[in-house]
Design a protein around this motif. Sequence first.
Motif, PDB file in Angstrom:
ATOM      1  N   PHE A 112      40.855  25.235  52.507  1.00  0.00           N
ATOM      2  CA  PHE A 112      41.679  25.472  50.844  1.00  0.00           C
ATOM      3  C   PHE A 112      42.053  26.365  50.559  1.00  0.00           C
ATOM      4  O   PHE A 112      40.920  27.579  51.524  1.00  0.00           O
ATOM      5  CB  PHE A 112      40.917  24.832  50.023  1.00  0.00           C
ATOM      6  N   SER A 113      42.867  27.017  49.806  1.00  0.00           N
ATOM      7  CA  SER A 113      43.661  28.428  49.423  1.00  0.00           C
ATOM      8  C   SER A 113      43.813  28.034  48.025  1.00  0.00           C
ATOM      9  O   SER A 113      44.247  26.899  47.895  1.00  0.00           O
ATOM     10  CB  SER A 113      43.904  29.185  50.243  1.00  0.00           C
ATOM     11  N   LEU A 114      43.716  29.026  47.291  1.00  0.00           N
ATOM     12  CA  LEU A 114      44.369  28.881  46.028  1.00  0.00           C
ATOM     13  C   LEU A 114      44.331  30.114  45.446  1.00  0.00           C
ATOM     14  O   LEU A 114      44.079  31.400  45.128  1.00  0.00           O
ATOM     15  CB  LEU A 114      42.669  28.700  44.798  1.00  0.00           C
ATOM     16  N   THR A 115      45.351  29.952  44.272  1.00  0.00           N
ATOM     17  CA  THR A 115      46.043  30.700  43.369  1.00  0.00           C
ATOM     18  C   THR A 115      46.096  30.839  42.166  1.00  0.00           C
ATOM     19  O   THR A 115      45.456  29.832  41.654  1.00  0.00           O
ATOM     20  CB  THR A 115      47.270  31.256  43.716  1.00  0.00           C
ATOM     21  N   GLN A 116      46.263  31.767  41.578  1.00  0.00           N
ATOM     22  CA  GLN A 116      46.149  31.583  39.657  1.00  0.00           C
ATOM     23  C   GLN A 116      47.454  30.634  39.071  1.00  0.00           C
ATOM     24  O   GLN A 116      48.402  30.668  40.075  1.00  0.00           O
ATOM     25  CB  GLN A 116      46.026  32.961  39.066  1.00  0.00           C
ATOM     26  N   PHE A 117      47.440  30.040  37.972  1.00  0.00           N
ATOM     27  CA  PHE A 117      48.446  30.103  37.902  1.00  0.00           C
ATOM     28  C   PHE A 117      48.313  29.850  36.083  1.00  0.00           C
ATOM     29  O   PHE A 117      46.966  30.175  35.412  1.00  0.00           O
ATOM     30  CB  PHE A 117      48.747  28.592  37.788  1.00  0.00           C
ATOM     31  N   VAL A 118      49.848  29.959  34.952  1.00  0.00           N
ATOM     32  CA  VAL A 118      49.423  30.681  33.542  1.00  0.00           C
ATOM     33  C   VAL A 118      50.369  28.731  33.282  1.00  0.00           C
ATOM     34  O   VAL A 118      51.072  28.619  33.681  1.00  0.00           O
ATOM     35  CB  VAL A 118      50.086  31.488  32.909  1.00  0.00           C
ATOM     36  N   LYS A 119      50.442  29.001  32.240  1.00  0.00           N
ATOM     37  CA  LYS A 119      51.206  28.046  31.727  1.00  0.00           C
ATOM     38  C   LYS A 119      52.270  28.761  30.425  1.00  0.00           C
ATOM     39  O   LYS A 119      52.007  29.707  29.519  1.00  0.00           O
ATOM     40  CB  LYS A 119      50.191  26.861  29.971  1.00  0.00           C
ATOM     41  N   ASN A 127      47.303  33.603  29.154  1.00  0.00           N
ATOM     42  CA  ASN A 127      46.499  34.273  30.106  1.00  0.00           C
ATOM     43  C   ASN A 127      46.104  33.814  30.784  1.00  0.00           C
ATOM     44  O   ASN A 127      45.842  32.824  31.087  1.00  0.00           O
ATOM     45  CB  ASN A 127      45.622  34.869  29.193  1.00  0.00           C
ATOM     46  N   PRO A 128      45.941  34.461  32.440  1.00  0.00           N
ATOM     47  CA  PRO A 128      45.150  33.481  33.785  1.00  0.00           C
ATOM     48  C   PRO A 128      44.237  34.017  33.853  1.00  0.00           C
ATOM     49  O   PRO A 128      43.747  34.583  33.029  1.00  0.00           O
ATOM     50  CB  PRO A 128      45.973  34.855  34.917  1.00  0.00           C
ATOM     51  N   ASN A 129      43.237  32.906  33.840  1.00  0.00           N
ATOM     52  CA  ASN A 129      41.974  32.754  34.168  1.00  0.00           C
ATOM     53  C   ASN A 129      41.273  33.408  36.025  1.00  0.00           C
ATOM     54  O   ASN A 129      41.369  32.168  37.254  1.00  0.00           O
ATOM     55  CB  ASN A 129      41.853  31.273  33.848  1.00  0.00           C
ATOM     56  N   TYR A 130      41.323  35.198  35.533  1.00  0.00           N
ATOM     57  CA  TYR A 130      40.880  35.169  37.301  1.00  0.00           C
ATOM     58  C   TYR A 130      39.440  34.440  37.344  1.00  0.00           C
ATOM     59  O   TYR A 130      38.508  34.673  37.181  1.00  0.00           O
ATOM     60  CB  TYR A 130      40.840  36.785  37.225  1.00  0.00           C
ATOM     61  N   PHE A 131      39.252  34.598  38.971  1.00  0.00           N
ATOM     62  CA  PHE A 131      37.529  34.166  39.640  1.00  0.00           C
ATOM     63  C   PHE A 131      37.356  35.865  40.282  1.00  0.00           C
ATOM     64  O   PHE A 131      37.739  36.407  40.999  1.00  0.00           O
ATOM     65  CB  PHE A 131      38.035  33.129  40.716  1.00  0.00           C
ATOM     66  N   ASP A 132      35.975  36.277  39.792  1.00  0.00           N
ATOM     67  CA  ASP A 132      35.182  36.854  40.107  1.00  0.00           C
ATOM     68  C   ASP A 132      34.748  36.895  42.303  1.00  0.00           C
ATOM     69  O   ASP A 132      33.462  37.397  42.412  1.00  0.00           O
ATOM     70  CB  ASP A 132      33.565  37.530  39.596  1.00  0.00           C
ATOM     71  N   ASP A 192      34.898  22.934  54.030  1.00  0.00           N
ATOM     72  CA  ASP A 192      34.706  23.931  54.061  1.00  0.00           C
ATOM     73  C   ASP A 192      33.986  24.586  52.136  1.00  0.00           C
ATOM     74  O   ASP A 192      32.934  24.944  52.121  1.00  0.00           O
ATOM     75  CB  ASP A 192      33.655  24.591  55.363  1.00  0.00           C
ATOM     76  N   ARG A 193      35.663  26.178  52.787  1.00  0.00           N
ATOM     77  CA  ARG A 193      35.558  26.755  51.778  1.00  0.00           C
ATOM     78  C   ARG A 193      37.316  27.415  51.264  1.00  0.00           C
ATOM     79  O   ARG A 193      37.671  26.139  52.049  1.00  0.00           O
ATOM     80  CB  ARG A 193      34.654  28.164  52.756  1.00  0.00           C
ATOM     81  N   ILE A 194      36.572  27.937  50.020  1.00  0.00           N
ATOM     82  CA  ILE A 194      38.381  28.003  49.667  1.00  0.00           C
ATOM     83  C   ILE A 194      37.775  29.693  49.430  1.00  0.00           C
ATOM     84  O   ILE A 194      37.087  29.884  49.560  1.00  0.00           O
ATOM     85  CB  ILE A 194      38.122  27.557  48.345  1.00  0.00           C
ATOM     86  N   HIS A 195      39.583  29.831  50.316  1.00  0.00           N
ATOM     87  CA  HIS A 195      39.973  31.544  50.013  1.00  0.00           C
ATOM     88  C   HIS A 195      40.653  31.507  48.721  1.00  0.00           C
ATOM     89  O   HIS A 195      41.335  30.892  48.158  1.00  0.00           O
ATOM     90  CB  HIS A 195      40.638  31.794  51.224  1.00  0.00           C
ATOM     91  N   ILE A 196      40.500  32.386  47.915  1.00  0.00           N
ATOM     92  CA  ILE A 196      40.502  32.681  45.996  1.00  0.00           C
ATOM     93  C   ILE A 196      41.390  33.831  46.659  1.00  0.00           C
ATOM     94  O   ILE A 196      41.283  35.317  46.909  1.00  0.00           O
ATOM     95  CB  ILE A 196      39.433  32.721  45.307  1.00  0.00           C
ATOM     96  N   SER A 197      42.581  33.201  45.509  1.00  0.00           N
ATOM     97  CA  SER A 197      43.346  35.071  45.516  1.00  0.00           C
ATOM     98  C   SER A 197      43.474  35.108  44.341  1.00  0.00           C
ATOM     99  O   SER A 197      44.025  33.826  43.113  1.00  0.00           O
ATOM    100  CB  SER A 197      45.037  34.935  46.144  1.00  0.00           C
ATOM    101  N   ASN A 198      43.809  36.045  43.264  1.00  0.00           N
ATOM    102  CA  ASN A 198      43.795  35.863  41.993  1.00  0.00           C
ATOM    103  C   ASN A 198      45.287  36.686  41.435  1.00  0.00           C
ATOM    104  O   ASN A 198      45.526  36.968  40.378  1.00  0.00           O
ATOM    105  CB  ASN A 198      42.582  37.257  41.213  1.00  0.00           C
ATOM    106  N   GLU A 199      45.903  36.710  42.305  1.00  0.00           N
ATOM    107  CA  GLU A 199      47.470  36.544  42.347  1.00  0.00           C
ATOM    108  C   GLU A 199      47.911  35.392  41.465  1.00  0.00           C
ATOM    109  O   GLU A 199      47.806  34.319  42.184  1.00  0.00           O
ATOM    110  CB  GLU A 199      48.145  36.502  43.254  1.00  0.00           C
TER     111      GLU A 199
END
Length: 319
Positions: A112-119, A127-132, A192-199
Amino acid sequence: MSNVKVSVIIPVYNCSKYIGNTLDSVINQTFRDFEIIVIDDGSTDNSLEIINEKLNGCGLQYKVIHQENAGVSVARNRGVDVSTGDYIVFIDGDDYVLHNHLSELYTGTNDFSLTQFVKQDGEKVSNPNYFDFEIISTEEFIKKELNMEILFNFFQLMYKSSIIKENNVRFTPGIVYGEDTEFALKALTYGDRIHISNEVTYYYIQHSDSAIRTTEFRRFDIVDIFENLANFYILHGKHELANLIFTSRIPRAIFGNMNYFFYSCYGFDDVMYIMKKRDLLTKLSKFKGDRKFALKVKLFLLYPRLYYKLWFRFKNSID
């Protein structure tokens, strides 16, 4: 048609005001090895005409499926069934993505992979919610979601297609609130794991006539979804996750939606009637965790009308 790396699934129901913009945003991706799958769920406006006009000659592989109205879950499931990509992405027919959405999501190595979203509501953008973290195990991610330590939506993810299809992970038909969360949290269980992008690449559009907008007290249906998910985790031997649902996620969902109704000027007696009828007060009392939140829950359970008056006076957060 040959296999592609990514299948983009877009359910549509009477989205003629928005679907053109949605499709433009998908067609203009910098990543090009993908197919577009649009499921028109019995639209009665000219959505289908706009879809065909936009996709004809777009230079990408695409499928347009027209079906009798059966709901967004059935439409998404149909998209999964006909998809050929190694990975799957979901985009709603009234949202849009930036040109780098797929390029930020696609790694080709992660489950899995993930990017950020805004409403976006008119000119207002949240404001986006960034992951650390950049990589996280799926189980740790699920725990964070169940403890509501992260803000997350199913459309942020790119899903490995084989995980979805081989484990028959599907959206539950007939549910209008929470079916997407259930789908994501089940799917993640098999990975197993997720790759995170804060874009920030996904824009979730909020408007009064959204096809997924819920009314009345259907928001409390999320409790049923999480109870079913807890049973799913128990069957898969993940008792810690099931326990988190009962002691954290369900109480938080009840309390958050209750405050949402107060915020939306639903009557105190009406809200309490529904909560008692659905035994939500008992389920709320099972909360264990954050001390500040636990105190709010305790105050409400002991003195519900007093809590309501205090909340309404000071306009506390609906979270």
